[in-house]
Each structure stands twice: as structure tokens, then as C-alpha cells.
Write a protein that holds these residues in place. Structure first.
Motif: not given
Length: 187
Positions: A37-40, A55-61, A25-35, A49-50
Motif C-alpha cells: 500500500p502506498i500513501i502519497v 491512477d499510477a497505483g497509489a492507494d491514498d493521497y 514513476e516511483v509509484i509505477k516502479k513499486v507497483r511493477s513488483w509489489s502490492n 496531481d491527485k
């Protein structure tokens, strides 16, 4: 959950060990207003899990434990991708020329009619920003966001001062500017 950042981060490292928030949900919220880059970063190494995070919008894991060298390599990859996207897939020349104006981005110097311009760091950043957006109308908000990292109204007075001093250094005839033009009420 905060909807915006108070600073302008270049990248988000997100540890999925959050106690009271669904990690996806955190990833989806960030993706809703920002591009941004997110590394999990997670201790979970299961494929499901990966896949869910990506799929939720993370760029890397990145699975724990990991070395600092691996993290730094993934950060470099992300920065290269951001630079490539910012240049629209084109490799940028290190020299910009427009009439008598020349900017050598690699050396951090600007020249007018062959003479080096003595610019403050802010003036140089402004000149580079304008040169990268040649032919575009830039708003106060866009400029202050790119120069100071935020778009506060208190920067507009400073922006006007810096633009005025930059114009004096660039424009031989202020009544007919060649390089910096102000568009008023263009909306």
C-alpha cells in the motif's frame, strides 16, 4: 531506484517532493513488483496531481498540511483493508480447531487434547502460519518470509529445528503425523 526492500514494510508513505525522480514513476516502479500500500504525501493539492498519483497505483493521497490524527486514521483504514484482503473477505474466527488441536488466536494459546501447549514465540507463529494455510504445501521461502520477514537461506536450519520441536509437542506418534507433514520433491 531500489527494486526491492531490505525489510518488509507494511505500507509506504511517499513524499512526492523528490528532487531528481519523477514522482509518478516511483509509484509505477513499486507497483511493477509489489502490492505494498502506498500513501502519497504532497503539498500539491490540485486534482490533476491527485488523479495522476492515484491512477499510477497509489492507494491514498494526503495533502499537506495534515494532522497526525488524519494520517493515523488513513493508516488504520489501510490496515483494515489489508486484513480484509488477507482473509479473502471473510471475518476470521478467533478459534481454530483441527482434531485434538485448538488454537485460540485472541489469547495466543494453543491446546492439544485440552492441555495447553507450551510453545516458544516462533513455534506459535509457525503453528498459526500452518493453521492459516491448512491443506497447502508451503515452501521454505514462504515460511521464513512470514516468520522472520525475509527468506534467507541461513534461516532454513533454524526453521528445521523449530519445526522439529513443534512436531514433538504436537505429534503423539512421530511415524504417522497428523498435523505437520513434510512434502519432499513435490515439484
Amino acid at each position: 531506484m531500489i527494486e526491492t526492500f531490505s525489510h518488509n514494510p507494511d505500507i509506504m508513505l511517499l513524499d512526492l517532493r523528490l528532487p531528481d525522480i519523477d514522482r509518478v514513476e516511483v509509484i509505477k516502479k513499486v507497483r511493477s513488483w509489489s502490492n505494498l500500500p502506498i500513501i502519497v504525501i504532497s503539498a500539491r493539492s490540485e486534482d490533476s496531481d491527485k488523479i495522476e498519483a492515484l491512477d499510477a497505483g497509489a492507494d491514498d493521497y494526503l495533502t499537506k498540511p495534515f494532522s497526525i490524527e488524519e494520517l493515523l486514521a488513513r493508516l488504520r483504514v489501510t490496515q483494515r483493508r489489508l486484513s480484509y484482503m488477507a482473509s479473502n473477505g471473510q471475518t476470521e474466527s478467533s478459534i481454530f480447531e483441527n482434531g485434538k488441536l485448538k488454537i485460540d488466536y485472541a489469547s495466543g494459546c494453543a491446546y492439544l487434547d485440552g492441555q495447553e501447549l507450551h510453545l516458544t514465540p516462533i513455534e506459535y507463529k509457525l503453528l498459526c502460519l500452518l493453521s492459516h494455510n491448512l491443506g497447502k504445501v508451503l515452501t521454505h521461502t514462504y515460511i521464513t518470509q512470514n516468520i522472520w520477514g525475509r527468506s534467507w537461506d541461513n534461516y532454513i536450519a533454524s526453521l528445521r529445528v523449530f519445526m522439529a520441536t513443534l512436531r514433538k509437542k504436537l505429534e503423539p506418534t512421530p511415524d504417522s503425523p497428523e498435523y505437520i507433514q513434510t512434502q519432499r520433491n513435490w515439484l
